[in-house]
Write an enzyme that holds these catalytic residues in place. Structure first.
Site, PDB file in Angstrom:
ATOM      1  N   ASP A 127      28.622  -3.134  26.665  1.00 52.47           N
ATOM      2  CA  ASP A 127      29.585  -3.808  25.779  1.00 52.47           C
ATOM      3  C   ASP A 127      30.934  -3.895  26.491  1.00 52.47           C
ATOM      4  OD1 ASP A 127      31.170  -4.758  23.762  1.00 52.47           O
ATOM      5  OD2 ASP A 127      31.088  -2.931  22.530  1.00 52.47           O
ATOM      6  N   GLU A 168      30.616  -6.677  18.042  1.00 55.59           N
ATOM      7  CA  GLU A 168      29.353  -7.387  18.286  1.00 55.59           C
ATOM      8  C   GLU A 168      28.140  -6.649  17.720  1.00 55.59           C
ATOM      9  OE1 GLU A 168      30.640  -5.253  20.354  1.00 55.59           O
ATOM     10  OE2 GLU A 168      28.834  -4.063  20.677  1.00 55.59           O
ATOM     11  N   ASP A 177      26.314   2.086  24.728  1.00 58.39           N
ATOM     12  CA  ASP A 177      26.305   1.318  23.481  1.00 58.39           C
ATOM     13  C   ASP A 177      24.884   0.979  23.007  1.00 58.39           C
ATOM     14  OD1 ASP A 177      27.990   0.547  21.467  1.00 58.39           O
ATOM     15  OD2 ASP A 177      28.289  -1.489  22.222  1.00 58.39           O
ATOM     16  N   LYS A 210      37.652  -5.192  26.482  1.00 56.25           N
ATOM     17  CA  LYS A 210      38.113  -3.809  26.383  1.00 56.25           C
ATOM     18  C   LYS A 210      38.991  -3.465  27.583  1.00 56.25           C
ATOM     19  CE  LYS A 210      34.010  -2.001  23.947  1.00 56.25           C
ATOM     20  NZ  LYS A 210      34.639  -1.493  22.725  1.00 56.25           N
ATOM     21  N   ASP A 240      34.414  -8.177  20.147  1.00 56.00           N
ATOM     22  CA  ASP A 240      34.081  -6.775  20.418  1.00 56.00           C
ATOM     23  C   ASP A 240      33.409  -6.096  19.220  1.00 56.00           C
ATOM     24  OD1 ASP A 240      33.876  -4.459  21.862  1.00 56.00           O
ATOM     25  OD2 ASP A 240      35.989  -3.873  21.649  1.00 56.00           O
ATOM     26  N   ARG A 298      27.545  -5.130  14.887  1.00 59.69           N
ATOM     27  CA  ARG A 298      27.159  -5.497  13.520  1.00 59.69           C
ATOM     28  C   ARG A 298      26.511  -6.886  13.486  1.00 59.69           C
ATOM     29  NH1 ARG A 298      33.201  -4.822  11.407  1.00 59.69           N
ATOM     30  NH2 ARG A 298      33.127  -3.410  13.186  1.00 59.69           N
ATOM     31  N   LYS A 325      20.991   0.019  17.372  1.00 58.44           N
ATOM     32  CA  LYS A 325      21.871  -0.904  18.104  1.00 58.44           C
ATOM     33  C   LYS A 325      21.546  -0.775  19.590  1.00 58.44           C
ATOM     34  CE  LYS A 325      26.735  -1.752  19.392  1.00 58.44           C
ATOM     35  NZ  LYS A 325      28.160  -1.535  19.096  1.00 58.44           N
TER      36      LYS A 325
HETATM   37  N1  BES Z   1      30.671  -0.204  20.867  1.00 53.47           N
HETATM   38  C1  BES Z   1      31.896  -0.261  20.183  1.00 53.47           C
HETATM   39  C2  BES Z   1      32.199   1.003  19.364  1.00 53.47           C
HETATM   40  C3  BES Z   1      32.455   2.260  20.153  1.00 53.47           C
HETATM   41  C4  BES Z   1      33.759   2.612  20.483  1.00 53.47           C
HETATM   42  C5  BES Z   1      31.429   3.098  20.508  1.00 53.47           C
HETATM   43  C6  BES Z   1      33.995   3.780  21.186  1.00 53.47           C
HETATM   44  C7  BES Z   1      31.672   4.262  21.203  1.00 53.47           C
HETATM   45  C8  BES Z   1      32.963   4.602  21.538  1.00 53.47           C
HETATM   46  C9  BES Z   1      31.915  -1.438  19.231  1.00 53.47           C
HETATM   47  O1  BES Z   1      31.176  -2.543  19.610  1.00 53.47           O
HETATM   48  C10 BES Z   1      33.345  -1.882  19.117  1.00 53.47           C
HETATM   49  O2  BES Z   1      33.905  -2.266  20.082  1.00 53.47           O
HETATM   50  N2  BES Z   1      33.884  -1.784  17.906  1.00 53.47           N
HETATM   51  C11 BES Z   1      35.237  -2.137  17.664  1.00 53.47           C
HETATM   52  C12 BES Z   1      35.289  -2.865  16.337  1.00 53.47           C
HETATM   53  C13 BES Z   1      36.602  -3.547  16.059  1.00 53.47           C
HETATM   54  C14 BES Z   1      36.843  -4.656  17.066  1.00 53.47           C
HETATM   55  C15 BES Z   1      36.562  -4.110  14.661  1.00 53.47           C
HETATM   56  C16 BES Z   1      36.084  -0.862  17.612  1.00 53.47           C
HETATM   57  O3  BES Z   1      35.573   0.168  17.139  1.00 53.47           O
HETATM   58  O4  BES Z   1      37.196  -0.890  18.079  1.00 53.47           O
HETATM   59 ZN    ZN Z   2      29.497  -2.133  20.833  1.00 52.19          ZN
HETATM   60 ZN    ZN Z   3      32.219  -3.876  20.932  1.00 53.50          ZN
END
Ligand code: BES
Ligand code: ZN
Ligand code: ZN
Length: 486
Positions: free
Chosen positions: A249, A328, A267, A256, A326, A330, A244
């Site tokens: 992000d 994104e 990220d 966020k 968010d 996947r 990834k």
């Molecule tokens: N990059 C984040 C995941 C992340 C969170 C990495 C904290 C490192 C530390 C990812 O893109 C994300 O925001 N995922 C969301 C998914 C949700 C919206 C379904 C999450 O984990 O909250």
């Molecule tokens: Zn992310």
């Molecule tokens: Zn994200």
């Protein structure tokens, strides 16, 4: 820090077990040092200056003790500005009867710990610490010199892969964005005979990577597809490593919070892990074909950005409802994985991604979550992690969770309505794009970046799981046909 097999020079370092402290020669040392596996004692009062490194109880001595205590030793050398030291490498195996501590492996753990102590990320500091240029000499038993020299070089190359990964992750997004990430990968990997091809927006459009493009369209930075080919063997299907590569992000319109966003330069930890691992494999000339694939972009807000509620397409043709901008990672991985599965003739796919906060809740801050369709691959990852001193934990998908990623007005949705099982449902989403290849997903949201130092891992980028991934691929060279045996 330089580690070599040279003649005795500088200050002597002695590794000591607790049980050895009853020997008469240590009597004078007892009031100050009891050889616990957390103690390092610089003894400068006597005529012969020495540093004693505690190893604790014989029955508890592990590779991890050697790594941690060598790291502490490195910190002591730094603190006292000691530029030359000699370590008499003991026969740990004879002490413990543990084959995992044979001379060659012991050298690996010592070198690892020492080099860990030397890592710094200081390009943005005006007042940089002077580098001491410490030279450490390892003294091994006669007859082991050649193997030890090999082990020092191998470990140094692995650690430079780990440090390269850390540097990439720590570099802020003002300087590290898709194009500069691609350039850095190319510049470094091409020195070790890895072919790096960079595709820009036009070529990504021609490939039909609509999901990847949707995520990137809110950013002024051009997306980049980075393909790295390390193919030392003829007629062997490669392992695809997919990372990834979100160089930032923000969350997009599902923005966020400031606290949630501040470390989101990390990220692209999956991409950096792939680059660092391929660099270590190539430097060590490991005989296994590997292709790295990274879809690098930023997730930003603008009049051009994708929106919560959009329905987008993908390279495979499956439609995706963007329930949450968010989620994104996947979406970009959908196209990266499909590219790996259909354009590379790979034997298997391993993806690395800072994919979900839910993985940190599920397995903890320093552990990598695993999801796979292949028990062999999970076993390899678990064995390699154990050898490397890193943590992994498998999470299993099931039919009930599979239902949650199915769409109602689209084929898939990128975020479920449920607050539970988020790490697994993200993995299930990815599984739709691997075309039934053997596949392992490693969610490194917790393990690759940390708010605090832990043991020999620094705060911020940790370089985890480069060592595990490297070890896994090395283990595949021993038993190349594991997937044919099934
Ligand atoms: N990059 C984040 C995941 C992340 C969170 C990495 C904290 C490192 C530390 C990812 O893109 C994300 O925001 N995922 C969301 C998914 C949700 C919206 C379904 C999450 O984990 O909250
Ligand atoms: Zn992310
Ligand atoms: Zn994200």
């Amino acid at each position: 820090m330089i580690i070599k097999l040279t003649d005795h020079h500088g200050i002597s370092v002695e590794y000591v077990l607790e049980s050895q402290m009853s020997e008469a020669s240590f009597a004078w040392l007892k009031p100050m040092f009891s050889a616990k596996d957390t103690e390092v004692f610089p003894s400068f009062a006597k005529e012969e200056k020495k540093i004693f490194v505690g190893l604790g109880k014989k029955e508890n001595l592990t590779a991890e003790t050697l790594r941690r205590q060598s790291f502490q030793l490195g910190k002591i050398l730094e603190k006292y500005h000691i530029k030359k030291a000699t370590i008499d490498v003991p026969d740990f195996k004879a002490w413990t009867n543990n084959r995992e501590l044979c001379a060659i492996k012991a050298v690996r753990y010592l070198v690892e710990g020492l080099l860990q102590s030397s890592y710094r990320f200081d390009p943005y500091l005006s007042d940089k610490k002077e580098d001491d240029e410490t030279v450490i000499s390892l003294k091994v038993r006669p007859g082991y010199e050649e193997k030890a020299a090999f082990s020092i070089e191998e470990t140094t190359n692995i650690m430079s892969g780990v440090f390269f990964t850390r540097d990439l992750v720590n570099t802020p997004p003002i300087d590290l964005y898709p194009e500069t990430l691609a350039e850095k990968a190319k510049e470094t990997l091409e020195k070790s005979d890895v072919k790096v091809t960079i595709y820009g927006k036009k070529q990504i459009e021609e490939l039909g990577m609509k999901a990847f493009l949707a995520v990137s369209q809110g950013s002024d930075k051009e997306p980049q597809l980075i393909v790295m080919e390390y193919l030392p063997n003829e007629n062997e299907k490669p392992i695809a490593l997919v990372g990834k590569g979100l160089t930032y992000d923000s969350g997009g319109y599902a923005i966020k919070t400031p606290k949630g966003m501040v470390d989101m330069k990390s990220d692209m930890g999956g991409a950096a892990t792939v680059i660092g691992t391929i660099s270590a494999l190539a430097r060590n000339k490991v005989k296994k074909n590997v292709i790295g694939i990274i879809c690098a972009c930023e997730n930003m807000i603008s009049g051009k950005a994708y929106k919560n509620g959009d329905i987008i397409s993908s390279m495979k043709g499956l439609s995706i409802e963007v329930r949450n901008t968010d989620a994104e990672g996947r979406i970009t991985l959908a196209d990266a994985l499909y590219y790996a599965a259909t354009k590379t003739d790979c034997e298997m796919i391993i993806d690395l991604a800072t994919l979900t906060g839910a993985s940190i809740v599920a397995v903890g801050e320093f552990t990598t979550a695993l999801i796979s369709n292949d028990d062999h691959l999970v076993k390899y990852a678990q064995t390699a992690a154990e050898k490397s001193g890193e943590y992994v934990w498998e999470l299993k998908a099931n039919e009930q969770l599979r239902e949650l990623v199915k769409g109602t007005i689209s084929d898939l949705k990128n975020s479920t309505e449920s607050p539970f099982g988020g790490c697994i449902t993200a993995g299930i989403f990815l599984e739709h794009f691997i075309e039934n290849k053997p596949w392992l997903h490693m969610d490194i949201a917790g393990s690759s970046f940390s708010g605090k130092p832990y043991s020999y891992l620094p705060k911020d980028a940790t370089g985890v799981p480069v060592k595990t991934l490297y070890q896994m691929i090395l283990d595949f060279t021993d038993k190349q046909n594991v997937f044919l045996e099934k």
